[in-house]
Design an enzyme around this catalytic site. Sequence first.
Site, mmCIF file in Angstrom:
data_model
loop_
_atom_site.group_PDB
_atom_site.id
_atom_site.type_symbol
_atom_site.label_atom_id
_atom_site.label_comp_id
_atom_site.label_asym_id
_atom_site.label_seq_id
_atom_site.Cartn_x
_atom_site.Cartn_y
_atom_site.Cartn_z
ATOM 1 C CB CYS A 1 33.674 30.894 43.830
ATOM 2 S SG CYS A 1 33.313 32.527 43.167
ATOM 3 C CG HIS B 1 32.647 29.702 39.599
ATOM 4 N ND1 HIS B 1 32.303 29.745 40.935
ATOM 5 C CD2 HIS B 1 33.142 28.449 39.379
ATOM 6 C CE1 HIS B 1 32.574 28.570 41.483
ATOM 7 N NE2 HIS B 1 33.091 27.769 40.581
ATOM 8 C CG ASP C 1 34.579 24.665 40.708
ATOM 9 O OD1 ASP C 1 33.615 24.955 39.986
ATOM 10 O OD2 ASP C 1 34.986 25.378 41.661
#
Lengths: 327, 648
Positions: B405, B449, B465
């Site tokens: 991520c 994250h 995202d």
Amino acid sequence: MKLPSLRIFSSSRTLTHWTSWLRIARPGSNETVLDRRHVYILPTRQGILFSVILISMLIGSINYSLGLGFILTFLLAGLGVVAMLHTWHNLAHLVISPGRTAPVTAGEDATIRLVALDRAGRERLAIGIQQGKTGPIHADIPANDRGELALPVPTRQRGWLSTGRITISTEFPLGLFHAWSYVELDHCCLVYPRPAAPGQPLPTSGADGASSHQYSNAGDDDFYGLRTYQRGDSLRQIDWKASAREQGLLTKQFKGGSSTFRWLDWQATPGRDPEQRIAQLARWVRDAHESGQPYGLRMPGKEISPARGDAHTHSCMETLALFEVPH
Amino acid sequence: MPGITLDNLRWLLASMLMVALPLFFHFDAWITLFALLLGAWRYHIAVRQKPLPRLRILLPLTMLTTITILATYHGSLGRNASVALLTLMMCLKLLESNSRRDAMLLVFIACFLSLAGFLFSQSLLLGAYLILPLIALTVTLVGISHPNGSLPIRLKLRLSGRMLAQAVPIMLILFVLFPRLSGPLWSVPQDAASAMTGLSESMSPGSISEMIISDEITFRAEFKSLLPTPSERYWRGPVFWFFDGQTWRPGSFTRHLPREPLQGRNNPISYSVTLEPHNRKWLFALDLPDTAIPDSTLNHDYQFSARNPVNTRLRYEATSYLQYQLQRELDPAVRKYALQLPSRGNPLTRAMGQEWAASGAEPDVLVQRALDMFREQPFVYTLIPPKLGQDSVDEFLFSSQRGFCEHYAGSFVFMMRAAGIPARVVTGYQGGAINPIGQYMIVRQSDAHAWAEVWLPERGWVRTDPTAAVAPQRIESGFAAALPGSETIPMFIRERYDWLNSLYLGWDAFNNGWNQWVLGYNQQRQIDLLSRLIGRTLSSEQISAALIVSLISIMLLISWVILRDNGKHRDALQVAYSHFLRKLARVGIMRLPHEGPLDFSTRAAASLPEQATAVHDISLTYVKLRYGRTGTDEQLEKLQTDIRKFRP
């Protein structure tokens, strides 16, 4: 042996200690119950230390927000409270009665004996008996049963041993609290006078003419008559056949060869001080007892007929012990 | 004071060992060994009946111990040092203890040491374990206070168990009602607690992926009414503005910016968070929080920062808007910071960005274009991407195309900035599993994250995202579901068997309850609980009064329980006879103190001629049972019946 009795604390005693205001076990018919009004309880020094530690644990828990610390501290605090109840419960409702004590000679240790009885179906553990600075000596009392609490105390003077206030106490189960109760015995133990040093010969028999009573020579060999049984006569000399004929107990009397009896007379005893005389008489009683020959004791106000044997010796010593005891 | 018997010493040593055992895990090895050695030495002395070591041995030994501990912990007397010192002092005291008094003091110190152990852990297991040393300590005290010989073990255990059980109600009352202060009395010494994994004050490729393998729970959240959907579960942590070519950082220049104006839409969602200690100042809230959390500040970019590092479990309430508009108007300073790029590096991405900007498309179209790039090109979401070099963004976007991520978020923001769209990296937690037992959400370290926010005209900061474009399962089900199956991650993260899972969840629910109600029972909770029980809000004075009242009643109750059996053992015969006497007294015939039962019965019979035989029989039976040798139960029962039937 006399069974001593329990009596109440008389208010004429003057004790400056605060414990003088506490109750002492009340009299009953020769037994007394340590009931709620007579059992006292206070924390011990360790109990106070425990509470200090608990407080610091509490402060620590507050400061560091220790939830588990609160639980532990409060649980221990609860344990302390419960321990107080258990300690009290360990002593309360114990039934105290005086125990049989054998007489001792002044200077020896006498044993204060109390019989503790549990009627509540509980075992009493670590019950202590204490008197003054002596003790405590601990014992266990089984449930619904008797146990003995014995405490040796030194004796100095003849007469009835004045024990003063006896403390029955316990710190079981956790040692954080001290529960106690007072018991007082009137006559706990008889203390015989200390015999004087040996050396003075026993007075000779009544043939000296010191008394007007004339007794026939009592001896061992020839039977010469019967007389009524007197306390202290040897059981071997009782005429049982006469007893079987329902003539009562009669002692056979024998005329003996060299046996003599003697009078131990207060007035004939050397010594200016009454205590000296008593000591001397005690020595003579001892010696006479050991010699096995009958002897009598003549004191101002009391006279014991000649006889021999243990019971006779005891009654003579008792007379000597209780004769005008200085208070 | 008489000495300690060997049996009592054994119990004392055993209970001290049980208390110290959980602490040994936190001590250096030498401390544990030394403590055990001292205990063994003392036992040896007792068994061989040797004398205790003299003061001239103990005193230097004590000083040596103190110095060594200070040296081991570098002179600071924090938690570890103090507890270790206390343990060793207790063991040294053991060597000069021979009397009952000393033994009791050691028991008390052991109790205190148990408390000190809570500075390390207050888990449910530890709490349950402590019952054992508690019983052992009580048994030791019981044994010590019985000077004549040892009691049987069963008796001591039974008595100790009974006393502790009787102490529990008092403990409960005190626990619930004892007034709780709202803060510590003095400042708590700081010790290094475990640092947080996964998140940090900066982000670079690998910083999250390398640290994420941890099943540890970061926090638990309870929602009042509405539950956010998985794609709404973004928990905001550190926000990064500054990129130096390798690492993203918050950037010191952003600190003076004013708070970005927030306009919430729809109803806010309320929840409470129980945060595990992590030694940082971060407090997590759902995007975007509305209310302030006490003792903390809300940054300009809506990140909460506590006043002190969180090194104990912290519970706080918050509300957040899941739909919002953030900073509709962007002032030039913020825009400048949000477009910052390093002076050199990553030429390919810069070129691509400028190309996009020059194409004249709208910003949201460009955003979509970037996301499409992630979606359509063979990007892989993996925990073990290859190492990147100087131009990390270029290498990631155009050659390796494998990342976690942080790679996606970082490169996305770079692309946006290169295209002239203000953007920033947001890190925190995404996701959270609901525990059906207990109805709360568990968020773990493995949910760490990184994502991005872009500023679009008329819309303000919008969360984007990029990971969702590459691996949408990540958002829905956590990263374990999104990784390729060939990657090895611990079983407990990837898949849990159903029964194991429910067992685990049940345990966690229990643990959570423990955390909330036992460990987290502070002043606020106390007032809440009691107000709820009583029905109206209480003040602390009323609580204290209630405490005193209930303590007194509990003690009275316990006294009654312990003392009441005195009535049971009263002579049944005496009771019956007293009953008989009472009946006669009611009609005026009272027994005089000097009258024996038979004399009295004669007198009573004379006063009640028609009942004479009954009176006489009863009295005779009584006398026979009381003073005679034998008396059967049937006779007693018959007497009781007769007395009951007797009506004067």
